[in-house]
Every structure is written in structure tokens, then in C-alpha cells.
Design an enzyme around this catalytic site. Structure first.
Site, PDB file in Angstrom:
ATOM      1  N   GLU A 182       0.875  -1.176   0.000  1.00 58.44           N
ATOM      2  CA  GLU A 182       0.000   0.000   0.000  1.00 58.44           C
ATOM      3  C   GLU A 182       0.910   1.223   0.000  1.00 58.44           C
ATOM      4  OE1 GLU A 182      -3.283   0.087  -0.112  1.00 58.44           O
ATOM      5  OE2 GLU A 182      -4.082  -1.761   0.762  1.00 58.44           O
TER       6      GLU A 182
HETATM    7 ZN    ZN Z   1      -6.639  -1.096  -3.418  1.00 61.77          ZN
END
Ligand code: ZN
Length: 445
Positions: free
Chosen positions: A404
Site C-alpha cells: 500500500e
Molecule cells: Zn486497493
């Protein structure tokens, strides 16, 4: 975003871009102009928060969860001026974190290939894939591995493309699993609104083809390993995102028509895989709608059948049976935001049978990007069943990871950071990608 939002314990400050020669108030005005309805990310908090309660409550009340929170801090949501009052009505508080949109540098000239300060459109990526392949015939092969939903309906749409990069010798970069070289696959923008992810793949491809024979690390990797890149896993979604060049549209899912309107249309491709697919991930209009059944979407079908062709299956399907030690390959899917390296499983908090080896590769990435290493739900009772990273490990035994990209506060926060943020993202994550790619030869020690 996949599961968690680690916002960090730092004080929440509203940071505005400060270009040379501009006053803070001029910048504040520019940010306000870019966000006319106060579009922003908020951190929603609950007094005396109960584990697993807040994310579920927000989703049930129609909030667009940007992440599922750090149990100690709260849950990130995409919102606007109405968000604090909506949160108050539920007995919650909503803290402003960062604006959703940033003013685009006036010197930026969008062309057909770019938007929002320099991010590449689906068409821009396709031209780039073709250009890289034709300029480097000894290093690159391009394959079509599937179709987007719109293409299957005869409504335009796109092919899903995968580009293989290696020092090509006989048998390399074919859609087979019999070749000797281990394979690293990097996939991006399955969630189309997570802008940084596709752009990093674009930069990664350029970095490899332009530095073979010059940079020893790149040369060693391409001599030994096939690097496969799927720069845009959800090209229809990216078409919607890039349809507004100064305020990208926040389309997360594919464009499968399901009676929902606006960005609520579509299926979440990262909940659609057939490993622990869960129909209870959300209704049709939810951002995590998993589709009518496992592998219902052509994008998911194309990506999975591609991965099944290039990787050997070394793991029995039982959740607690390990992959064999002679497994080769690593798979990495890149999302935004939250600064996390995520390893399997994401559908349960139980340790995967190859837990310590899986974690070791995530730790190696974390040593470079300094993002937190996590698995499971982070204590929130909020999981990501049907995601690609769990699928490839659970079904084939190949270690699957999610990064992320990017923080929750500041100029580079959220889904739509200003384009200049790519430089810092690249610096942190290029070595993390290389660490994952090098692990493909022998992921289980
Ligand atoms: Zn995502």
C-alpha cells in the site's frame, strides 16, 4: 486499499502545497478550488472503540472507506463537507486529514496519454507497453492475457496486457511454467483510483530496460529472472478515473453494469477471486462488492488464467498445507494508500503454513520502503477475502504480497497525490520491488 490503514501516531496537521513564490493563502485558495465541495480524507473515530465495530458500522451507513483503520486510531474515509455531521449523527468524530485533490502545476500540459500532472491513462500505458517492446526486442515480450468487461460487451474497453522483461534466451517469456527462470510478477491498478500504483510499474519497466548492461543489480536480475508487469489490471476503471484531468474520478471497481450509478457501478476485482470468495463483502453498490460469484469478472479470469499458466502449482488447496520448498516465483500487487507491506493470509488471522518464509520476504521489502509489515485484519475483524495475493498463494503456493503506497496525511496522502510525489514513492519502493523480485528464485528457504 486492501485491508488496513496505518495512519501513524503523528499529530494531524493540514499540510498545503507551498510552491516557491506563492503564499500559503494563495495555495489554500488553490486547494479549495480543486476541492469545491471540501473533498477530503477524514479519520473517523469512535469513543471507546470496539474491535471490529467501526469499519462495519461505517460501511453499513454508506461511507466510502479509504482503509479499514488502525484499531487504536480509527478508520480513514473519503468524504466532503458533510462528513463530520454524518459521523456525529452516529456518535462518531471525523478528523480532517488531507485534501483529496491538489492543484495541477500550471506548466503541465495534458495530452492523450496523461492526466492530473503526469499520470498515464490506460491508452498511455498501452502505447508505453508497445514502445518498450519494440525498442528492446532482446529484453521484452508483450502478451494479451485477458479483456476488460467493456471489451467483452463490445462497448470499447481494453485488453489486459502483461509485459515480460528478461535477457531473452530460447523459451523465455512464453506463457508456460516449464521455463527454468523463476518469475516475478508485478501487478498494479486493479483498484483504478489508486493512481501511484500504475505509475510505479511504468517507471519500473523503464528502469529495467534502460539499465540492463549498465546497472549490475538490474543486469543480474534480468539474466536470471523473468519480470512480468501488468501495469493496468483494471483499464476500464482507469478510463473513468482519467476522464477528469484535474480531479480524477474515484472509480475503484471495474465497469460491470449492475444497476448502480456513478462510481458505485462495478465489481471489486480484488474481492472477486475464487479463493475464499465471500458473498457478504458488500451489496452491488458497495465499494467491496465481490460480484455475482467467484471469478465472475473477465479481468479476474484473465489474470488468474495467466498466473496459472506461468507458475507451477506447488500447494495442495487445503489452507493449512504448505507449499513445497521447491516453489519458485513471487507475486506483488500494488495498491494505495497506508504504507503497508501485506503478506498472506488476508482472509483470516490464522498464520499461513509457510508463515515465517512469507513474512521474511515482506520484511525484506519493509527494510527498504520502511512500511509496516502486516497480515490478517490488524485486529479489526475486517478481512479481504477473494483478493489476488491470497489467491495466488492459496491456489498455487506462490508467495503473494500487497504494498500500500503512500501516507494518510500531507501532500502525498490518499488516492490522488500530486504527481511530484512519485519521486519519493519511487525512491522508497524501487528497492522493495527489487527485493521481492530477487526472492523469486527461492522464496521458501
Ligand atoms: Zn486497493
Amino acid at each position: 486499499m486492501r485491508t488496513l490503514l496505518a495512519v501513524g501516531a503523528a499529530a494531524v496537521t493540514v499540510a498545503l502545497p507551498l510552491a516557491t513564490g506563492q503564499s500559503a493563502s494563495a495555495d489554500a485558495a488553490a486547494v479549495a478550488l480543486a476541492n469545491p465541495n471540501g473533498e477530503a480524507m477524514y479519520l473517523v473515530q469512535e469513543p471507546g472503540m470496539r474491535t471490529g465495530h467501526l469499519a462495519t458500522l461505517l460501511e453499513a451507513n454508506g461511507f466510502d472507506l479509504a482503509g479499514h483503520g488502525d484499531s487504536a486510531l480509527g478508520v480513514g474515509v473519503l468524504g466532503d463537507r458533510t462528513t463530520p455531521a454524518r459521523a456525529r449523527a452516529l456518535g462518531l468524530t471525523a478528523k480532517y486529514m488531507a485534501p483529496q485533490y491538489h492543484p495541477v502545476d500550471p506548466s503541465f500540459q495534458a495530452n492523450a496519454d496523461t492526466y492530473y500532472g503526469g499520470y498515464h491513462t490506460s491508452a498511455g500505458h498501452e502505447r508505453h507497453n508497445a514502445a518498450v517492446a519494440s525498442a528492446h526486442p532482446t529484453l521484452v515480450r508483450k502478451h494479451t492475457i485477458g479483456q476488460s468487461w467493456k471489451k467483452t460487451q463490445g462497448q470499447g474497453g481494453h485488453d489486459i496486457e502483461a509485459v515480460c522483461i528478461t535477457k531473452i534466451t530460447s523459451g523465455d517469456c512464453e506463457l508456460t511454467n516449464t521455463n527454468k527462470k523463476p518469475k516475478f510478477t508485478l501487478m498494479s491498478q486493479i483498484h483504478s483510483r489508486e493512481l501511484a500504483s500504475g505509475e510505479l510499474s511504468y517507471m519500473f519497466m523503464d528502469q529495467l530496460v534502460n539499465n540492463y548492461g549498465k546497472d549490475s543489480e538490474v543486469t543480474a536480475l534480468l539474466d536470471s529472472t523473468e519480470v512480468w508487469v501488468i501495469p493496468i489490471a483494471n483499464p476500464d476503471g482507469v478510463d473513468v478515473v482519467s476522464s477528469n484531468s484535474s480531479r480524477p474520478v474515484l472509480q475503484r471497481k471495474n465497469l460491470h453494469e449492475n444497476g448502480c450509478s456513478g462510481t458505485q457501478i462495478g465489481t471489486d476485482l480484488n474481492r472477486n477471486s475464487d479463493y475464499h470468495w465471500d458473498k457478504n463483502q458488500g451489496g452491488k453498490c458497495s465499494e467491496t462488492y465481490p460480484g455475482t460469484g467467484p471469478d465472475s469478472e473477465p479481468e479476474t479470469q484473465g489474470i488468474e488464467s495467466f498466473l496459472k499458466r506461468i507458475y507451477r502449482d506447488t500447494k495442495p488447496d487445503a489452507d493449512n498445507t504448505p507449499a513445497s520448498k521447491d516453489t519458485t516465483g513471487v507475486f506483488l500487487t500494488v495498491h494505495a494508500y497506508a504504507q503497508l507491506n501485506i503478506f498472506p493470509y488476508g482472509w483470516t488471522n490464522n498464520n499461513a503454513p509457510n508463515h515465517s518464509d512469507l513474512k521474511a520476504i515482506a520484511d525484506a521489502m519493509g527494510a527498504h520502503n520502511r512500511y509496516q509489515v502486516v497480515h490478517g485484519d490488524g485486529g479489526l475483524n475486517y478481512f479481504a477475502p477473494g483478493a489476488t495475493d491470497d489467491w495466488i498463494y492459496g491456489r498455487l503456493g506462490v508467495p503473494g504480497y500487497t504494498i500500500e503506497i503512500g501516507p494518510g496525511t500531507g501532500n502525498c496522502a490518499g488516492f490522488t497525490p500530486q504527481y511530484s510525489c512519485m519521486q519519493s514513492f519511487w525512491k522508497l519502493n524501487y528497492p522493495a520491488y527489487m527485493a521481492a523480485a530477487k526472492a523469486a528464485a527461492k522464496p521458501y528457504k
